[in-house]
Design a protein around this motif. Structure first.
Motif, short mmCIF file in Angstrom:
data_model
loop_
_atom_site.label_atom_id
_atom_site.label_comp_id
_atom_site.label_asym_id
_atom_site.label_seq_id
_atom_site.Cartn_x
_atom_site.Cartn_y
_atom_site.Cartn_z
N UNK A 163 0.81 -1.21 0.00
CA UNK A 163 0.00 0.00 0.00
C UNK A 163 0.84 1.26 0.00
N UNK A 164 0.39 2.26 -0.77
CA UNK A 164 1.05 3.57 -0.83
C UNK A 164 0.02 4.66 -0.58
N UNK A 165 0.38 5.65 0.23
CA UNK A 165 -0.49 6.80 0.46
C UNK A 165 -0.21 7.90 -0.55
N UNK A 166 0.99 7.95 -1.09
CA UNK A 166 1.36 8.93 -2.12
C UNK A 166 2.68 8.51 -2.74
N UNK A 167 2.86 8.88 -4.01
CA UNK A 167 4.10 8.60 -4.71
C UNK A 167 4.19 9.46 -5.95
N UNK A 168 5.39 9.87 -6.30
CA UNK A 168 5.61 10.51 -7.58
C UNK A 168 5.92 9.46 -8.63
N UNK A 169 5.68 9.76 -9.89
CA UNK A 169 6.06 8.85 -10.98
C UNK A 169 7.57 8.69 -10.98
N UNK A 170 8.00 7.47 -10.72
CA UNK A 170 9.43 7.19 -10.65
C UNK A 170 9.86 6.66 -9.30
N UNK A 171 9.15 7.06 -8.21
CA UNK A 171 9.50 6.63 -6.85
C UNK A 171 11.02 6.72 -6.65
N UNK A 172 11.56 7.92 -6.88
CA UNK A 172 12.98 8.08 -7.17
C UNK A 172 13.93 7.74 -6.03
#
Length: 323
Positions: free
Chosen positions: A198-207
């Motif tokens: 589960x993720x509550x938020x992430x940017x494209x790339x999860x850098x």
């Protein structure tokens, strides 16, 4: 007639760390059934709300990315498609983001951030307002999704849950949120569906290698679809419903240009980190974590060889009260 809904809790008996088409199903259901699953975070619940950076020393990568399942769907045959409707995604009261050290570090700039850092997020206090606080003046919208969603591979043997595959797995796609649906190509009888992370938020790339990782309660509907042979990898459809955002302030972006696509991405990310340090008074580690949960990597040019251009884009509305 509506099918009975089912509930699955997270336990060692109800989860696995490898895709394997010989695994015994934990549940058998007809197509179009709803299932509620209590899911672990991507670290296998090794951190809690009181964990600190020191807790990373005992982190065991072998326990990462557990998936709950598999679920056998009746009438599912190889060549069919499994439609996964995400009806509800509810995160726990806390989450975490980490810069992991050494061999644990999957970050795009792992060579530049060797030291461990753990940030614990409060996902409860401002949940009704739709955000979590990074620090004073920086709010991150809560946009829950599952990182690991997939079905069994056709090939025999064990396959790690850490990478993505054409059958799904750890795809980490932030756009497949509540209200969206995912289409997966079925490779074995029954599909053998599993999910987690589960993720509550992430940017494209999860850098930086992690998002806002959190335990999640997911309610989904699983349906077998015949006659869609063009679906050979994960496809998804979003709901079109706009999530709650604050006043739009535009975006700030840095372009990375290089003949190597990964290096172009690294250059863009480095530039954004430098901007955050210079203009927003963040530390480099804070900037790296913030980029991982809020910025998007986007290929903006891919045909004018020998160079690619990649943008690392940050929405400015996360800076509350800033001009």
């Amino acid at each position: 007639m509506a099918h009975q809904t089912h509930h699955i809790t997270y336990s060692a008996e109800n989860s696995h760390l490898r895709w394997d088409n010989s695994l015994k199903p934990i549940l058998t259901i007809p197509s179009d059934s709803e299932v509620t699953l209590e899911l672990p975070d991507g670290g296998g619940n090794q951190f809690d709300a009181f964990s600190t950076t020191e807790s990373i020393t005992s982190f065991d990568l072998a326990k990462a990315d557990p998936a709950v399942g598999p679920v056998f769907i009746e009438d599912a045959q190889a060549g069919d498609v499994l439609k996964v409707d995400f009806l509800s995604l509810k995160p726990m009261d806390f989450g975490w983001t980490a810069i992991l050290p050494g061999a644990l570090n999957f970050g795009l700039l792992a060579d530049e951030f060797p030291d461990p850092v753990l940030k614990i997020w409060d996902l409860k206090t401002h949940a009704s307002e739709g955000y979590t606080e990074f620090k004073e003046g920086i709010h991150i919208p809560i946009r829950s999704f599952l990182g690991v969603v997939g079905v069994a591979r056709a090939e025999a043997g064990e396959w790690s849950t850490i990478p993505p595959y054409e059958t799904g797995g750890n795809i980490d796609c932030k756009h497949i949120m509540e209200g969206s649906c995912l289409y997966l190509p079925i490779k074995v009888k029954g599909a053998l569906f599993s999910c987690g992370d589960g993720h509550a938020a992430q940017g494209d790339g999860e850098v930086c290698g992690t998002a806002i990782e959190t335990r999640m309660t997911a309610r989904i509907r699983l349906s077998v679809i015949k006659g869609k042979p063009w679906i050979k990898s994960p496809n998804f459809e979003t709901s079109g419903v706009k999530v709650k955002v604050w006043d739009t302030k535009g975006e700030y972006a840095v372009l990375g240009v290089d003949a190597d696509l990964r290096e172009a991405s690294r250059k863009a990310l480095k530039g954004l980190i430098e901007w955050l340090v210079a203009e927003k008074s963040l530390t480099r580690e804070e900037s790296y974590i913030l980029a991982s949960v809020a910025s998007d990597l986007r290929i903006v040019e891919a045909v004018e060889m020998p160079h690619y251009a990649v943008a690392c884009i940050l929405p400015l509305n996360i800076f509350v009260g800033s001009p």
